[in-house]
Design a protein around this motif. Structure first.
Motif, PDB file in Angstrom:
ATOM      1  N   TYR A  55       0.817  -1.215   0.000  1.00 35.25           N
ATOM      2  CA  TYR A  55       0.000   0.000   0.000  1.00 35.25           C
ATOM      3  C   TYR A  55       0.852   1.267   0.000  1.00 35.25           C
ATOM      4  CZ  TYR A  55      -3.589  -3.291   1.644  1.00 35.25           C
ATOM      5  OH  TYR A  55      -4.440  -4.357   1.780  1.00 35.25           O
ATOM      6  N   LEU A  56       1.984   1.214   0.690  1.00 37.07           N
ATOM      7  CA  LEU A  56       2.755   2.424   0.976  1.00 37.07           C
ATOM      8  C   LEU A  56       3.946   2.642   0.044  1.00 37.07           C
ATOM      9  CD1 LEU A  56       2.739   1.965   4.847  1.00 37.07           C
ATOM     10  CD2 LEU A  56       1.319   3.567   3.552  1.00 37.07           C
ATOM     11  N   GLY A  57       4.476   1.579  -0.512  1.00 37.42           N
ATOM     12  CA  GLY A  57       5.629   1.688  -1.398  1.00 37.42           C
ATOM     13  C   GLY A  57       6.723   0.723  -0.999  1.00 37.42           C
ATOM     14  N   GLU A  58       7.464   0.259  -2.000  1.00 36.09           N
ATOM     15  CA  GLU A  58       8.522  -0.721  -1.746  1.00 36.09           C
ATOM     16  C   GLU A  58       9.614  -0.178  -0.842  1.00 36.09           C
ATOM     17  OE1 GLU A  58       8.749  -3.920  -2.600  1.00 36.09           O
ATOM     18  OE2 GLU A  58       6.719  -3.824  -3.429  1.00 36.09           O
ATOM     19  N   ASP A  59       9.772   1.154  -0.804  1.00 38.03           N
ATOM     20  CA  ASP A  59      10.816   1.752   0.029  1.00 38.03           C
ATOM     21  C   ASP A  59      10.292   2.159   1.411  1.00 38.03           C
ATOM     22  OD1 ASP A  59       9.199   3.624  -1.176  1.00 38.03           O
ATOM     23  OD2 ASP A  59      10.798   5.062  -1.594  1.00 38.03           O
ATOM     24  N   ALA A  60       9.083   1.718   1.768  1.00 34.56           N
ATOM     25  CA  ALA A  60       8.534   2.029   3.097  1.00 34.56           C
ATOM     26  C   ALA A  60       9.254   1.215   4.169  1.00 34.56           C
ATOM     27  CB  ALA A  60       7.042   1.745   3.128  1.00 34.56           C
ATOM     28  N   LYS A  61       9.547   1.857   5.291  1.00 41.51           N
ATOM     29  CA  LYS A  61      10.147   1.179   6.438  1.00 41.51           C
ATOM     30  C   LYS A  61       9.086   1.089   7.534  1.00 41.51           C
ATOM     31  CE  LYS A  61      14.764   2.986   5.412  1.00 41.51           C
ATOM     32  NZ  LYS A  61      15.887   3.840   5.886  1.00 41.51           N
ATOM     33  N   ILE A  62       8.679  -0.128   7.846  1.00 43.35           N
ATOM     34  CA  ILE A  62       7.594  -0.340   8.801  1.00 43.35           C
ATOM     35  C   ILE A  62       8.130  -1.042  10.044  1.00 43.35           C
ATOM     36  CG2 ILE A  62       5.337  -1.404   9.172  1.00 43.35           C
ATOM     37  CD1 ILE A  62       4.863  -1.261   6.164  1.00 43.35           C
ATOM     38  N   HIS A  63       7.989  -0.371  11.188  1.00 45.13           N
ATOM     39  CA  HIS A  63       8.431  -0.924  12.466  1.00 45.13           C
ATOM     40  C   HIS A  63       7.214  -1.464  13.225  1.00 45.13           C
ATOM     41  CE1 HIS A  63      12.205   1.209  11.697  1.00 45.13           C
ATOM     42  NE2 HIS A  63      11.467   2.275  11.418  1.00 45.13           N
ATOM     43  N   VAL A  64       7.425  -2.463  14.033  1.00 51.63           N
ATOM     44  CA  VAL A  64       6.360  -3.052  14.843  1.00 51.63           C
ATOM     45  C   VAL A  64       6.794  -3.083  16.301  1.00 51.63           C
ATOM     46  CG1 VAL A  64       4.979  -5.105  15.304  1.00 51.63           C
ATOM     47  CG2 VAL A  64       5.507  -4.473  12.939  1.00 51.63           C
ATOM     48  N   THR A  65       5.948  -2.548  17.176  1.00 53.04           N
ATOM     49  CA  THR A  65       6.183  -2.661  18.613  1.00 53.04           C
ATOM     50  C   THR A  65       4.937  -3.262  19.250  1.00 53.04           C
ATOM     51  OG1 THR A  65       5.355  -0.419  19.065  1.00 53.04           O
ATOM     52  CG2 THR A  65       7.709  -0.652  18.665  1.00 53.04           C
ATOM     53  N   TYR A  66       5.136  -3.988  20.347  1.00 53.74           N
ATOM     54  CA  TYR A  66       4.016  -4.637  21.031  1.00 53.74           C
ATOM     55  C   TYR A  66       3.737  -3.928  22.348  1.00 53.74           C
ATOM     56  CZ  TYR A  66       4.439  -8.189  17.482  1.00 53.74           C
ATOM     57  OH  TYR A  66       4.464  -8.834  16.262  1.00 53.74           O
ATOM     58  N   VAL A  67       2.465  -3.670  22.605  1.00 54.44           N
ATOM     59  CA  VAL A  67       2.060  -2.924  23.798  1.00 54.44           C
ATOM     60  C   VAL A  67       0.951  -3.681  24.509  1.00 54.44           C
ATOM     61  CG1 VAL A  67       2.682  -0.673  22.803  1.00 54.44           C
ATOM     62  CG2 VAL A  67       0.357  -1.562  22.492  1.00 54.44           C
ATOM     63  N   ASP A  68       0.775  -3.395  25.792  1.00 50.43           N
ATOM     64  CA  ASP A  68      -0.323  -4.001  26.555  1.00 50.43           C
ATOM     65  C   ASP A  68      -1.633  -3.269  26.320  1.00 50.43           C
ATOM     66  OD1 ASP A  68       1.336  -5.923  27.681  1.00 50.43           O
ATOM     67  OD2 ASP A  68       1.925  -4.591  29.317  1.00 50.43           O
ATOM     68  N   GLU A  69      -1.531  -2.002  25.911  1.00 49.91           N
ATOM     69  CA  GLU A  69      -2.725  -1.188  25.698  1.00 49.91           C
ATOM     70  C   GLU A  69      -2.352  -0.040  24.772  1.00 49.91           C
ATOM     71  OE1 GLU A  69      -6.878  -0.452  26.741  1.00 49.91           O
ATOM     72  OE2 GLU A  69      -5.554  -2.096  27.313  1.00 49.91           O
ATOM     73  N   VAL A  70      -3.154   0.199  23.733  1.00 47.70           N
ATOM     74  CA  VAL A  70      -2.953   1.369  22.893  1.00 47.70           C
ATOM     75  C   VAL A  70      -3.350   2.595  23.704  1.00 47.70           C
ATOM     76  CG1 VAL A  70      -3.724   2.605  20.841  1.00 47.70           C
ATOM     77  CG2 VAL A  70      -3.267   0.143  20.720  1.00 47.70           C
ATOM     78  N   PRO A  71      -2.488   3.608  23.810  1.00 51.32           N
ATOM     79  CA  PRO A  71      -2.762   4.733  24.708  1.00 51.32           C
ATOM     80  C   PRO A  71      -3.980   5.552  24.302  1.00 51.32           C
ATOM     81  CG  PRO A  71      -0.883   5.195  23.303  1.00 51.32           C
ATOM     82  CD  PRO A  71      -1.215   3.754  23.100  1.00 51.32           C
ATOM     83  N   LEU A  72      -4.637   6.098  25.304  1.00 57.81           N
ATOM     84  CA  LEU A  72      -5.769   7.000  25.087  1.00 57.81           C
ATOM     85  C   LEU A  72      -5.282   8.388  24.741  1.00 57.81           C
ATOM     86  CD1 LEU A  72      -7.960   6.066  28.168  1.00 57.81           C
ATOM     87  CD2 LEU A  72      -8.605   5.680  25.801  1.00 57.81           C
ATOM     88  N   LEU A  73      -6.052   9.097  23.921  1.00 59.22           N
ATOM     89  CA  LEU A  73      -5.845  10.529  23.758  1.00 59.22           C
ATOM     90  C   LEU A  73      -6.421  11.239  24.976  1.00 59.22           C
ATOM     91  CD1 LEU A  73      -6.997  10.863  20.047  1.00 59.22           C
ATOM     92  CD2 LEU A  73      -4.651  10.880  20.877  1.00 59.22           C
ATOM     93  N   SER A  74      -6.117  12.519  25.104  1.00 67.03           N
ATOM     94  CA  SER A  74      -6.648  13.274  26.246  1.00 67.03           C
ATOM     95  C   SER A  74      -8.166  13.351  26.213  1.00 67.03           C
ATOM     96  CB  SER A  74      -6.057  14.694  26.245  1.00 67.03           C
ATOM     97  OG  SER A  74      -6.336  15.314  25.010  1.00 67.03           O
ATOM     98  N   SER A  75      -8.760  13.169  25.019  1.00 69.06           N
ATOM     99  CA  SER A  75     -10.221  13.196  24.877  1.00 69.06           C
ATOM    100  C   SER A  75     -10.872  11.916  25.377  1.00 69.06           C
ATOM    101  CB  SER A  75     -10.592  13.408  23.406  1.00 69.06           C
ATOM    102  OG  SER A  75     -10.089  12.339  22.631  1.00 69.06           O
ATOM    103  N   GLY A  76     -10.038  10.908  25.669  1.00 69.25           N
ATOM    104  CA  GLY A  76     -10.581   9.624  26.100  1.00 69.25           C
ATOM    105  C   GLY A  76     -10.803   8.654  24.959  1.00 69.25           C
ATOM    106  N   LYS A  77     -10.463   9.042  23.734  1.00 73.69           N
ATOM    107  CA  LYS A  77     -10.643   8.171  22.577  1.00 73.69           C
ATOM    108  C   LYS A  77      -9.292   7.552  22.194  1.00 73.69           C
ATOM    109  CE  LYS A  77     -13.891  11.662  21.090  1.00 73.69           C
ATOM    110  NZ  LYS A  77     -14.088  12.764  20.152  1.00 73.69           N
ATOM    111  N   ARG A  78      -9.360   6.534  21.361  1.00 69.33           N
ATOM    112  CA  ARG A  78      -8.167   5.925  20.807  1.00 69.33           C
ATOM    113  C   ARG A  78      -8.186   6.114  19.294  1.00 69.33           C
ATOM    114  NH1 ARG A  78      -9.519   2.370  24.929  1.00 69.33           N
ATOM    115  NH2 ARG A  78      -7.832   1.937  26.399  1.00 69.33           N
ATOM    116  N   LYS A  79      -7.117   6.608  18.748  1.00 72.02           N
ATOM    117  CA  LYS A  79      -7.031   6.752  17.299  1.00 72.02           C
ATOM    118  C   LYS A  79      -6.280   5.575  16.709  1.00 72.02           C
ATOM    119  CE  LYS A  79      -7.722  11.574  16.151  1.00 72.02           C
ATOM    120  NZ  LYS A  79      -8.857  11.294  15.286  1.00 72.02           N
TER     121      LYS A  79
END
Length: 444
Positions: free
Chosen positions: A404-428
């Motif tokens: 989708y992004l291009g052959e020269d895209a560099k994609i990193h992966v990290t693992y988390v226990d929870e995706v952080p909330l925004l200050s609004s209380g939502k998750r993007k």
């Protein structure tokens, strides 16, 4: 208290006060019934002319600009930051000593933004909510489970919850145990009900149901409405199958109100609330209209807030406006709403990649409880993954998104226990943290 009694009491109280909400409701219903009828066009033109004249006569900000013509293009496009910085100048002098109500939102940045609403604006908003609830078969007074971040600032009293028939569900750290308890409550309660909540919370529920199939088809759920974030197509389809009811998305904000909503008949299109707002779709970088069918910035004019008029307000969202023809009637619809323009994602060539490409592609990775995709620079991206078990498909995921992004895209992966909330209380689910220029991306 039965829902029919709640509805009767509401309209009786309104009748005693002069049927003011009822009159708004009937006006909204008639205008939105056919946006190109003579009545609709005439009323909308009148509303727009009246609010612009009110601004010229009573709002210091527009008086200082020397605007004398009630043509919309004579008024500047404004945004949250400008209004916040000069809030006193945007307040109508005609309402300095009149009763007003504060509508405050933190948005995604956490910086409070407050708009004052006059009494009649509040009535109009109430009527808007009535209209869109009923467009999916949810009668006023029907119970609904409200899935959002609940805290001391927005909590409701026991009396209010009872009168409005609300069951508040806090989605902070919505884990499997909380989801199971929610589903059990929905099934145990035999009365008709709806579910209103953040799209990310609904997505989490679907992930749970895919891992733990639960028959919700006889739970007597009338409708499910997603708010605040984009609802994935697969999530919408799967929820509808599990609960056997209409599943729609709502487009609204706290500072203004109800802009649009999918209805039981509109499919994936959002019926635009032209009864209460004038909508423009402007170019991404200039304040000029886009061509029909093109994506642009959603800019709204609130036709009923006279205490603090909001004219040509850049919502920060992107959308495509179109028309829907049905039974000889024409409706303005949003064919697509992309969410915050600051969260647009670009491929390595600087071309916009639809956020729906990302969210819909993630559906197949059912091992993931949550994810967040971030563009950090022109060619660098990151996935934050919260996996229920060890994720075995990382290589597959990276290869798919390089496509989708291009052959020269560099994609990193990290693992988390929870995706952080925004200050609004939502998750993007999709974020762009790099600096975007008129050419699409920064040279970094």
């Amino acid at each position: 208290m039965p829902r029919t009694l709640r509805k009767t009491i509401f309209w009786l109280k309104d009748w005693i006060k002069g049927s003011k909400v009822r009159k708004h409701y009937e006006a909204i219903e008639k205008i939105n019934d056919d946006h190109e009828s003579d009545h609709s066009v005439r009323e909308r033109e009148k509303y727009l002319s009246e609010i612009l004249r009110h601004c010229i006569d009573t709002v210091p900000y527009y008086r200082k600009l020397g605007i004398t013509d009630t043509k919309l293009d004579k008024f500047p496009v404004v945004d949250k930051n400008l209004i916040r910085a000069h809030s006193n100048l945007f307040r109508s002098e005609a309402y300095a000593d009149k009763k007003t109500f504060k509508a405050t939102t933190s948005g995604s940045t956490g910086t409070p933004f407050t708009v004052l609403h006059n009494v009649d604006k509040k009535r109009r908003h109430t009527a808007d909510v009535h209209f869109f609830w009923e467009s999916v078969g949810h009668a006023w007074g029907t119970k609904f489970f409200y899935l959002k971040i609940w805290n001391a600032q927005n909590s409701k009293s026991q009396l209010t919850k009872k009168m409005q028939n609300i069951v508040p569900i806090d989605v902070f750290k919505l884990d499997d145990d909380k989801i199971k308890a929610l589903l059990d409550s929905v099934k145990t309660d035999t009365s008709p009900k709806s579910i209103l909540g953040y799209a990310s919370a609904l997505d989490r529920i679907v992930k749970y149901l895919e891992r733990n199939p639960t028959d919700m088809s006889k739970a007597n759920v009338i409708s499910i409405i997603a708010m605040s974030e984009s609802l994935d197509g697969p999530t919408k389809k799967t929820l509808g199958a599990y609960f056997n009811c209409p599943v729609v998305s709502r487009y609204a904000n706290l500072e203004n109100g109800m802009f649009a909503q999918q209805t039981s008949w509109s499919g994936n299109d959002f019926l635009v609330n032209l009864a209460s707002y004038h909508i423009e779709i402007l170019d991404l970088h200039e304040n000029i209209p886009v061509k029909e069918g093109e994506m642009g910035r959603i800019v709204v004019t609130d036709l009923f807030n006279r205490a603090m008029p909001i004219i040509r307000y850049d919502t920060g969202d992107l959308g495509i406006l179109g028309k829907s023809e049905k039974n000889g009637k024409t409706h303005q619809v949003f064919q697509k709403i992309e969410g915050r323009k600051m969260d647009a994602i670009y491929n390595t060539k600087g071309e916009v990649v639809s956020s729906f490409t990302i969210t819909n592609s993630m559906w197949k990775y059912i091992e993931l409880a949550q994810y967040q995709f971030i563009q950090m620079s022109r060619k660098e991206y990151k996935f934050k993954l919260n996996a229920v078990e060890k994720f075995q498909r990382e290589k597959e995921l990276i290869e798919e998104f390089i496509g989708y992004l291009g052959e020269d895209a560099k994609i990193h992966v990290t693992y988390v226990d929870e995706v952080p909330l925004l200050s609004s209380g939502k998750r993007k689910k999709v974020l762009n943290t790099m600096k975007v220029t008129k050419k699409g991306f920064s040279p970094s």
